[in-house]
Design an enzyme around this catalytic site. Structure first.
Site, PDB file in Angstrom:
ATOM      1  N   HIS A 128       0.826  -1.208   0.000  1.00  0.00           N
ATOM      2  CA  HIS A 128       0.000   0.000   0.000  1.00  0.00           C
ATOM      3  C   HIS A 128       0.862   1.259   0.000  1.00  0.00           C
ATOM      4  O   HIS A 128       2.099   1.192   0.074  1.00  0.00           O
ATOM      5  CB  HIS A 128      -0.968   0.005   1.196  1.00  0.00           C
ATOM      6  CG  HIS A 128      -0.321  -0.023   2.545  1.00  0.00           C
ATOM      7  ND1 HIS A 128       0.362   1.046   3.077  1.00  0.00           N
ATOM      8  CD2 HIS A 128      -0.270  -1.012   3.496  1.00  0.00           C
ATOM      9  CE1 HIS A 128       0.801   0.748   4.280  1.00  0.00           C
ATOM     10  NE2 HIS A 128       0.436  -0.503   4.568  1.00  0.00           N
ATOM     11  N   CYS A 144       2.997  -4.778   6.766  1.00  0.00           N
ATOM     12  CA  CYS A 144       2.687  -4.511   5.363  1.00  0.00           C
ATOM     13  C   CYS A 144       3.924  -4.021   4.602  1.00  0.00           C
ATOM     14  O   CYS A 144       4.955  -3.716   5.183  1.00  0.00           O
ATOM     15  CB  CYS A 144       1.579  -3.463   5.258  1.00  0.00           C
ATOM     16  SG  CYS A 144      -0.056  -4.106   5.674  1.00  0.00           S
TER      17      CYS A 144
END
Length: 301
Positions: A128, A144
């Protein structure tokens, strides 16, 4: 809404004959859409190497682009393995602190490529954006993979659902990681150079990478290395002289005669009308030892 719910609504609000047609069209469309997505994702691969904090995007067997990323604060936070990218979301809210999607303060940025990890189905781990560009390249996340916002904006529309994502910690080059995980590499062109006597000699016509092998443009390489090249009358073979070695080689063949002695070699290749020879042939054909720097695309003699 699920496909079953859509079918139920169609059957409720339309006459039977029309409903049958609409259901058929809906199922046919879903079938073709699913096939297209599967086909497009099967030729793509994303590799995240936590050792270098780099993300590589491959498509149709070729390396398209490499990006810097940020990964977990500790090695265990960003999971390693082979995963599918199963969710694509624009402007995902940051639920933990109730920050709306698209808000500049959102630490997820405005693009989310969710990974299926340990049955989380794209809701926990993802590639992301970010709200702190200076964090990219570092070990700072809760698990992440963060990208620069401009980079994920470039990548997001190109990635189909079910694209495979390899996350690893490796000292191997990206191409070697891809091959190790069963991804078939095709050919790609890269900027190349020779380094001779400490001087860097850029090559105008790119080097060719194919099946993890490097090929160099013959004519230009011979010139840069101070050699000569001419064509043998009647046979079409090339007479190549570099230093004290003269090789006679018929284009696209797997043999050459070096000072009269036959030498086996990988076949030369024709690319856009130019003849390329394997980089590894420099030693058996011309007695030139070398080292290959893949990161810089340089041949050091």
């Amino acid at each position: 809404m699920s496909q079953r719910e859509q079918v139920s609504r169609i059957q409720t609000y339309f006459p039977k004959s029309i409903a049958l047609i609409l259901v058929f069209v809906m199922l046919l469309t879903a079938c073709f859409t699913g096939s297209a997505a599967a086909a497009s994702s099967s030729s793509d691969l994303i590799i995240v190497n936590k050792k270098t904090n780099k993300l590589a995007y491959y498509s149709d067997g070729k390396l398209v682009k490499i990006f810097p990323v940020a990964t977990g604060k500790t090695k265990s936070l960003t999971p390693e393995g082979s995963f599918k990218m199963v969710v694509k979301i624009k402007n995902r809210p940051y639920y933990k602190e109730k920050i709306p999607g698209g808000d500049p303060a959102n630490p997820l940025g405005d693009r989310w490529l969710g990974l299926e990890v340990n049955d989380t189905y794209g809701t926990t781990y993802a590639i992301h954006g970010n709200n702190n560009e200076s964090s990219i390249g570092k070990y700072v996340s809760a698990g992440c993979i963060r990208m620069h916002n401009d980079d994920i904006h470039w990548l997001y529309p190109k990635i189909a659902k079910n694209t495979r994502v390899i996350i690893t910690t490796s000292g191997l080059e990206m191409a070697a990681i891809a091959e190790k995980n069963g991804y078939r590499l095709g050919s790609t062109m890269i900027a190349g150079a020779f380094v001779k006597g400490g001087e860097k000699l850029p090559v105008k016509n790119s080097f060719l990478l194919e099946d993890s092998r490097v090929y160099i443009p013959l004519s230009e390489s011979v010139k840069l290395l101070g050699g000569s090249l001419m064509q043998e009358a009647g046979t079409g073979a090339l007479i190549i002289t570099i230093g004290k070695k003269t090789a006679v080689h018929k284009p696209l063949s797997t043999k050459a005669k070096v000072n009269g002695k036959t030498v086996e070699m990988l076949a030369s290749k024709s690319v856009d009308g130019r003849l390329y020879i394997p980089l590894g042939s420099l030693t058996p054909l011309f007695g030139l030892p070398f080292t290959w720097n893949a990161k810089e695309g340089a041949v050091k003699l």
